[in-house]
Design a protein around this motif. Structure first.
Motif, short mmCIF file in Angstrom:
data_model
loop_
_atom_site.label_atom_id
_atom_site.label_comp_id
_atom_site.label_asym_id
_atom_site.label_seq_id
_atom_site.Cartn_x
_atom_site.Cartn_y
_atom_site.Cartn_z
N ALA A 30 -3.56 5.80 -1.22
CA ALA A 30 -2.58 4.70 -1.25
C ALA A 30 -1.23 5.19 -0.74
O ALA A 30 -0.59 4.52 0.08
N MET A 31 -0.80 6.35 -1.19
CA MET A 31 0.47 6.91 -0.74
C MET A 31 0.41 7.25 0.75
O MET A 31 1.38 7.05 1.48
N PHE A 32 -0.73 7.75 1.21
CA PHE A 32 -0.92 8.09 2.63
C PHE A 32 -0.69 6.85 3.50
O PHE A 32 0.06 6.89 4.47
N PHE A 33 -1.36 5.74 3.16
CA PHE A 33 -1.23 4.52 3.96
C PHE A 33 0.16 3.88 3.81
O PHE A 33 0.70 3.35 4.78
N LEU A 34 0.74 3.94 2.62
CA LEU A 34 2.09 3.40 2.43
C LEU A 34 3.13 4.19 3.22
O LEU A 34 4.01 3.60 3.86
N ASP A 35 3.05 5.51 3.16
CA ASP A 35 4.02 6.36 3.87
C ASP A 35 3.97 6.14 5.38
O ASP A 35 4.98 6.24 6.06
N ARG A 36 2.80 5.85 5.90
CA ARG A 36 2.64 5.66 7.34
C ARG A 36 2.72 4.19 7.75
O ARG A 36 2.52 3.86 8.91
N ASP A 37 2.99 3.32 6.79
CA ASP A 37 3.12 1.88 7.03
C ASP A 37 1.88 1.31 7.75
O ASP A 37 1.99 0.57 8.71
N ILE A 38 0.70 1.70 7.24
CA ILE A 38 -0.56 1.21 7.79
C ILE A 38 -1.10 0.14 6.84
O ILE A 38 -1.36 0.42 5.67
N ALA A 39 -1.25 -1.07 7.36
CA ALA A 39 -1.77 -2.17 6.53
C ALA A 39 -3.30 -2.10 6.50
O ALA A 39 -3.94 -1.86 7.52
N LEU A 40 -3.85 -2.31 5.32
CA LEU A 40 -5.30 -2.34 5.17
C LEU A 40 -5.78 -3.78 5.19
O LEU A 40 -5.23 -4.64 4.51
N ASP A 41 -6.82 -4.04 5.98
CA ASP A 41 -7.40 -5.37 6.03
C ASP A 41 -8.37 -5.58 4.87
O ASP A 41 -8.46 -6.66 4.31
N ASN A 42 -9.10 -4.52 4.53
CA ASN A 42 -10.13 -4.62 3.51
C ASN A 42 -10.44 -3.23 2.99
O ASN A 42 -10.44 -2.27 3.75
N LEU A 43 -10.72 -3.11 1.70
CA LEU A 43 -11.11 -1.84 1.11
C LEU A 43 -12.23 -2.10 0.12
O LEU A 43 -12.10 -2.97 -0.74
N GLN A 44 -13.32 -1.36 0.27
CA GLN A 44 -14.44 -1.47 -0.67
C GLN A 44 -14.75 -0.09 -1.21
O GLN A 44 -14.71 0.89 -0.46
N MET A 45 -15.06 -0.01 -2.50
CA MET A 45 -15.41 1.27 -3.10
C MET A 45 -16.76 1.14 -3.78
O MET A 45 -17.01 0.17 -4.50
N HIS A 46 -17.60 2.13 -3.54
CA HIS A 46 -18.90 2.21 -4.19
C HIS A 46 -18.95 3.56 -4.92
O HIS A 46 -18.80 4.60 -4.29
#
Length: 88
Positions: A30-46
């Protein structure tokens, strides 16, 4: 009348990550994507029985930073394996 349009070319992609210690690794991701200002379209966890997990993340990343993003994700603590699919 002049119109100036700026368009950032982004690449659709899906990251498939196998991770250990999902709680801590998700915080780091989460911090990685926030710091780089990368928006996530979808996230799934199994989650697997051995406490590992698989994440599928759909995103749009600027073409010029794609290679650096993949390299940084591979080095992130908790990421065991990374695969990616690129959209056309």
């Amino acid at each position: 009348m002049n119109h100036l349009t700026a368009e950032v070319v982004k690449k659709s992609c899906a990251f498939v990550l196998q991770i250990q210690d999902p709680t801590e690794t998700l915080k780091k991701l989460a911090m990685f994507f926030l710091d780089r200002d990368i928006a996530l379209d979808n996230l799934q966890m199994h989650r697997f029985r051995n406490s590992d997990a698989m994440l599928i993340i759909h995103s749009q990343i600027e073409k010029d930073s794609f290679a650096r993003t993949v390299e940084s994700l591979e080095q992130l603590p908790g990421v065991v394996k990374l695969e990616w699919l690129e959209g056309k």
